[in-house]
Design a protein around this motif. Structure first.
Motif, PDB file in Angstrom:
ATOM      1  N   LEU A 181       0.826  -1.203   0.000  1.00  8.07           N
ATOM      2  CA  LEU A 181       0.000   0.000   0.000  1.00  8.07           C
ATOM      3  C   LEU A 181       0.863   1.256   0.000  1.00  8.07           C
ATOM      4  CD1 LEU A 181      -2.749  -1.138   2.499  1.00  8.07           C
ATOM      5  CD2 LEU A 181      -3.111  -0.605   0.084  1.00  8.07           C
ATOM      6  N   ALA A 182       1.993   1.201   0.711  1.00 11.40           N
ATOM      7  CA  ALA A 182       2.875   2.379   0.774  1.00 11.40           C
ATOM      8  C   ALA A 182       3.426   2.730  -0.595  1.00 11.40           C
ATOM      9  CB  ALA A 182       4.012   2.120   1.760  1.00 11.40           C
ATOM     10  N   ALA A 183       3.923   1.735  -1.320  1.00 13.01           N
ATOM     11  CA  ALA A 183       4.448   1.990  -2.662  1.00 13.01           C
ATOM     12  C   ALA A 183       3.328   2.412  -3.604  1.00 13.01           C
ATOM     13  CB  ALA A 183       5.145   0.744  -3.196  1.00 13.01           C
ATOM     14  N   SER A 184       2.168   1.807  -3.465  1.00  7.84           N
ATOM     15  CA  SER A 184       1.036   2.144  -4.326  1.00  7.84           C
ATOM     16  C   SER A 184       0.612   3.590  -4.135  1.00  7.84           C
ATOM     17  CB  SER A 184      -0.140   1.208  -4.036  1.00  7.84           C
ATOM     18  OG  SER A 184       0.217  -0.136  -4.311  1.00  7.84           O
ATOM     19  N   GLU A 185       0.688   4.063  -2.902  1.00 12.78           N
ATOM     20  CA  GLU A 185       0.351   5.467  -2.644  1.00 12.78           C
ATOM     21  C   GLU A 185       1.303   6.405  -3.370  1.00 12.78           C
ATOM     22  OE1 GLU A 185      -0.442   8.560   1.077  1.00 12.78           O
ATOM     23  OE2 GLU A 185       0.150   6.487   1.476  1.00 12.78           O
ATOM     24  N   VAL A 186       2.588   6.061  -3.380  1.00 14.89           N
ATOM     25  CA  VAL A 186       3.576   6.886  -4.090  1.00 14.89           C
ATOM     26  C   VAL A 186       3.282   6.887  -5.587  1.00 14.89           C
ATOM     27  CG1 VAL A 186       6.018   7.197  -4.626  1.00 14.89           C
ATOM     28  CG2 VAL A 186       5.341   6.445  -2.340  1.00 14.89           C
ATOM     29  N   ILE A 187       3.002   5.712  -6.144  1.00 18.91           N
ATOM     30  CA  ILE A 187       2.732   5.612  -7.582  1.00 18.91           C
ATOM     31  C   ILE A 187       1.461   6.370  -7.953  1.00 18.91           C
ATOM     32  CG2 ILE A 187       2.199   4.025  -9.473  1.00 18.91           C
ATOM     33  CD1 ILE A 187       3.846   1.900  -7.881  1.00 18.91           C
ATOM     34  N   LEU A 188       0.403   6.152  -7.195  1.00 19.38           N
ATOM     35  CA  LEU A 188      -0.866   6.832  -7.489  1.00 19.38           C
ATOM     36  C   LEU A 188      -0.738   8.347  -7.353  1.00 19.38           C
ATOM     37  CD1 LEU A 188      -3.212   4.285  -5.726  1.00 19.38           C
ATOM     38  CD2 LEU A 188      -3.426   4.987  -8.124  1.00 19.38           C
ATOM     39  N   THR A 189       0.001   8.789  -6.367  1.00 21.02           N
ATOM     40  CA  THR A 189       0.220  10.227  -6.207  1.00 21.02           C
ATOM     41  C   THR A 189       1.014  10.788  -7.380  1.00 21.02           C
ATOM     42  OG1 THR A 189       0.174  10.001  -3.792  1.00 21.02           O
ATOM     43  CG2 THR A 189       1.159  11.997  -4.682  1.00 21.02           C
ATOM     44  N   SER A 190       1.983  10.025  -7.856  1.00 15.81           N
ATOM     45  CA  SER A 190       2.759  10.449  -9.028  1.00 15.81           C
ATOM     46  C   SER A 190       1.868  10.569 -10.255  1.00 15.81           C
ATOM     47  CB  SER A 190       3.895   9.453  -9.294  1.00 15.81           C
ATOM     48  OG  SER A 190       4.793   9.377  -8.210  1.00 15.81           O
ATOM     49  N   ILE A 191       0.966   9.606 -10.420  1.00 21.58           N
ATOM     50  CA  ILE A 191       0.030   9.648 -11.544  1.00 21.58           C
ATOM     51  C   ILE A 191      -0.870  10.884 -11.427  1.00 21.58           C
ATOM     52  CG2 ILE A 191      -1.965   8.500 -12.585  1.00 21.58           C
ATOM     53  CD1 ILE A 191      -0.601   5.818 -11.809  1.00 21.58           C
ATOM     54  N   ARG A 192      -1.414  11.094 -10.243  1.00 26.34           N
ATOM     55  CA  ARG A 192      -2.283  12.260 -10.033  1.00 26.34           C
ATOM     56  C   ARG A 192      -1.543  13.571 -10.332  1.00 26.34           C
ATOM     57  NH1 ARG A 192      -3.154  13.578  -4.012  1.00 26.34           N
ATOM     58  NH2 ARG A 192      -1.044  14.378  -4.458  1.00 26.34           N
TER      59      ARG A 192
END
Length: 252
Positions: A184-195
């Motif tokens: 979840l921690a890595a996914s948050e970084v990726i999703l934030t980068s996409i946003r």
């Protein structure tokens, strides 16, 4: 059915349509791949894609055709997999061959070890080259950054940004072949980068998502960052082999 069970059933119904049903073992057989395809249709609809090694693309195409799922379920395959150590030229050849064989989606491993060593040029060049071929072949490009190996937030963010800059249609967490896969921690970084990129890029969580409750956490995270209407097969996928059975169990 309790309130929690009812909530998980709703999660399961949504998540099934987001699955890239995956089998990527070196000793896979054609019969195993056919059996995988037969799991693609469920009482609540089909999965998003079947993901296999390139040598099984034709097997998947024939079996999905036999099952009348050819228009519903995409064929995905992997390139530069799993270590991300092939040359750009080899990657170009492999993507060209995969699309010619019938692949609709390409899951490309970013040369993450080179990135960790400070070489960003190869990563960006490879993604751009892959995207150019995918555009010609009308294929979707998912870039695997191997977030568990990158480890640090700064590297995960950098890899995500390179993938997006190169033209990725999705940024994918992991190959499923390392010690730490989707988190979840890595996914948050990726999703934030996409946003933050403000580009039309999707997200794929792969490896380690095994239960309906875990799937729910990833869906909630994506909705929190990207908005409730963003989570569709066009933007969100689970790369999974065992998750489907758990989702179906949550519906029973």
């Amino acid at each position: 059915m309790t309130m929690n069970e009812a909530a998980l059933a709703l999660v399961a119904e949504q998540a099934i349509g987001l699955i890239d049903l995956t089998r990527l073992d070196e000793d896979d057989t054609e019969q195993q791949i056919r059996e995988l395809c037969q799991q693609a249709i469920t009482p609540v609809g089909s999965v998003a894609a079947i993901c296999v090694y390139p040598r099984f693309i034709d097997t998947v195409a024939k079996e999905l055709g036999r099952l009348n799922l050819g228009q519903q379920v995409a064929i995905a395959t992997v390139v530069n997999f799993p270590h991300g150590e092939h040359s750009v030229e080899q990657v170009e050849q492999d993507i060209t061959a995969a699309i010619a064989a019938g692949a609709h989606e390409i899951d490309l491993v970013l040369p993450y070890r080179q990135l960790m060593a400070g070489n960003t040029d190869t990563a960006l060049t490879m993604v751009k080259a892959a995207k150019a071929i995918c555009i010609k072949g009308s294929a979707c490009l998912k870039v695997i950054i191997e977030s568990g190996e990158l480890g640090h937030v700064s590297l995960i963010r950098q890899a995500s940004e390179l993938a997006i800059a190169g033209g990725a249609d999705f940024v994918k967490t992991s190959t499923g072949k390392v010690a730490i896969n989707a988190t979840l921690a890595a996914s948050e970084v990726i999703l934030t980068s996409i946003r933050d990129s403000q580009k039309d890029v999707g997200f794929k969580a792969a490896g380690g998502v095994r239960t309906t409750a875990e799937a729910q956490q990833y869906l909630q995270l994506a909705k929190q960052i990207m908005g409730p209407n963003w989570v569709t097969p066009a933007h969100f996928r689970f790369g999974a082999s065992s998750l489907l059975a758990q989702l179906l169990n949550s519906l029973s």
